[in-house]
Design an enzyme around this catalytic site. Sequence first.
Site, short mmCIF file in Angstrom:
data_model
loop_
_atom_site.label_atom_id
_atom_site.label_comp_id
_atom_site.label_asym_id
_atom_site.label_seq_id
_atom_site.Cartn_x
_atom_site.Cartn_y
_atom_site.Cartn_z
N GLU A 95 0.84 -1.20 0.00
CA GLU A 95 0.00 0.00 0.00
C GLU A 95 0.88 1.26 0.00
O GLU A 95 1.68 1.46 0.91
CB GLU A 95 -0.90 -0.01 1.23
CG GLU A 95 -1.84 -1.21 1.28
CD GLU A 95 -2.43 -1.45 2.66
OE1 GLU A 95 -2.37 -0.52 3.50
OE2 GLU A 95 -2.92 -2.57 2.90
N GLU A 151 -4.51 -6.74 2.69
CA GLU A 151 -3.28 -7.45 3.07
C GLU A 151 -3.28 -8.90 2.61
O GLU A 151 -2.25 -9.43 2.19
CB GLU A 151 -3.09 -7.37 4.58
CG GLU A 151 -2.70 -5.99 5.09
CD GLU A 151 -3.87 -5.02 5.19
OE1 GLU A 151 -3.63 -3.81 5.38
OE2 GLU A 151 -5.03 -5.48 5.07
N PHE A 196 1.72 -1.57 8.58
CA PHE A 196 2.02 -1.72 10.00
C PHE A 196 1.83 -3.19 10.36
O PHE A 196 0.94 -3.85 9.83
CB PHE A 196 1.08 -0.88 10.87
CG PHE A 196 1.33 0.60 10.81
CD1 PHE A 196 2.18 1.23 11.72
CD2 PHE A 196 0.72 1.38 9.83
CE1 PHE A 196 2.41 2.60 11.66
CE2 PHE A 196 0.95 2.74 9.76
CZ PHE A 196 1.80 3.35 10.68
N ALA A 197 2.65 -3.69 11.30
CA ALA A 197 2.51 -5.08 11.71
C ALA A 197 1.12 -5.37 12.25
O ALA A 197 0.62 -6.49 12.15
CB ALA A 197 3.56 -5.42 12.76
N ASP A 198 0.48 -4.36 12.81
CA ASP A 198 -0.89 -4.52 13.34
C ASP A 198 -1.88 -4.89 12.24
O ASP A 198 -2.97 -5.39 12.54
CB ASP A 198 -1.33 -3.21 14.00
CG ASP A 198 -0.28 -2.64 14.91
OD1 ASP A 198 -0.50 -2.60 16.12
OD2 ASP A 198 0.78 -2.20 14.41
N TYR A 199 -1.54 -4.62 10.98
CA TYR A 199 -2.45 -4.89 9.87
C TYR A 199 -2.14 -6.20 9.16
O TYR A 199 -2.75 -6.52 8.14
CB TYR A 199 -2.36 -3.76 8.83
CG TYR A 199 -2.67 -2.39 9.35
CD1 TYR A 199 -3.38 -2.19 10.53
CD2 TYR A 199 -2.22 -1.26 8.65
CE1 TYR A 199 -3.65 -0.92 11.00
CE2 TYR A 199 -2.49 0.02 9.13
CZ TYR A 199 -3.19 0.18 10.29
OH TYR A 199 -3.45 1.44 10.75
N ILE A 200 -1.23 -6.99 9.70
CA ILE A 200 -0.81 -8.20 9.01
C ILE A 200 -1.80 -9.35 9.20
O ILE A 200 -1.80 -10.32 8.44
CB ILE A 200 0.60 -8.63 9.47
CG1 ILE A 200 1.29 -9.49 8.40
CG2 ILE A 200 0.56 -9.33 10.83
CD1 ILE A 200 2.77 -9.71 8.66
N PRO A 245 -5.06 -9.84 8.61
CA PRO A 245 -5.89 -10.29 7.50
C PRO A 245 -5.14 -11.19 6.51
O PRO A 245 -5.76 -11.93 5.74
CB PRO A 245 -6.33 -8.98 6.83
CG PRO A 245 -6.30 -7.98 7.92
CD PRO A 245 -5.12 -8.37 8.76
N HIS A 265 -1.28 0.48 16.29
CA HIS A 265 -0.07 0.81 15.54
C HIS A 265 1.19 0.54 16.35
O HIS A 265 2.22 1.18 16.13
CB HIS A 265 -0.08 2.28 15.10
CG HIS A 265 -1.16 2.63 14.14
ND1 HIS A 265 -2.45 2.87 14.53
CD2 HIS A 265 -1.14 2.78 12.80
CE1 HIS A 265 -3.19 3.15 13.47
NE2 HIS A 265 -2.42 3.11 12.41
#
Length: 338
Positions: free
Chosen positions: A29, A60, A83-87, A89, A129
Amino acid sequence: MTQMNMIQALNSAMDVMMARDPGVVLMGEDVGYFGGVFRATEGLQRKYGEHRVLDSPIAEGGIVATAIGMSLNGLRPVAEIQFADYIYPAYDQIVSELARIRYRSGGDFCAPVTIRTPCGGGIRGGQTHSQSPEAIFAHVSGLKVVMPSNPYDAKGLLIAAIEEDDPVIFLEPKRLYNGPFDGDPNKPAVAWSSHPRGDVPEGHYRVDLGVAEIVRPGTQLTIITYGTMVHVCMAAAEKAGVDAEVIDLRSFVPLDIETIVSSVKKTGRCIVAHEATRFGGFGGEILSTVQEECFWHLEAPILRVAGWDTPYPHAFEWEYFPGQARVIAAIKATMEAS
């Protein structure tokens, strides 16, 4: 050598590999036109074109699925999760597909995918985040998991990750992007230009996966850590006045057990420190390894210093973050134990 911060070192690593190997492609992204949210891919789309640096939708699972398909057809994709927080999915794609391709094909296929993602707190990012999910991925057979603590290692490890034929989760402590951080939020920011690990070669070099580094030699106590906590632990050891040996793991899988065991057998005392949540954290795996391999050499119980077992708070970030005071308290408790 050139002075680089960690963002510049990561950019240089991708630039070097794209120049060397036309099969290396970047995707994620905003990684193209805008150069990524932290500008780690700045200028690479202009240099290599839209067919090698691809802006993806906010999806993701789709990013990782596309990277898997690319890798099975001869490319070496470097996918950025913003961000690792979005991994999460993409977790099913990573665990059920990416990590198992070599095994399920009997070695006929490999998936050389590198997934870069910023992790950790210290930037007022709050619960969505600031997460450190290294233990989740280290648990999965077939994945290699890496976290640098300085620009020199960041470039060398990323080059090694891209050259790997196995998938690599490459975690980047975002609090270290622009300079080392010793855990004191009230001090002025420090630039990497003042740190010896800010000197980074411009060309190709590797820091091999699975090799830890002793960043502070010592004889009285071993502190095993990684990422942002490397700098916190070094500062804490200095303040505590203890001859502590600090080990920067750099790599979780593969894990450099030999360096860990050799150090603990020498010092007889051990602390494990990480920013991630304590319960189920990677520190438990290190502690178990030390207990199994060094039991008869230990002079005190192994202690852990880690994040609390809560979501990462915004308002109480520095109460959550395991700073110098908590590391020093563990050092004193370990040294006083018998």
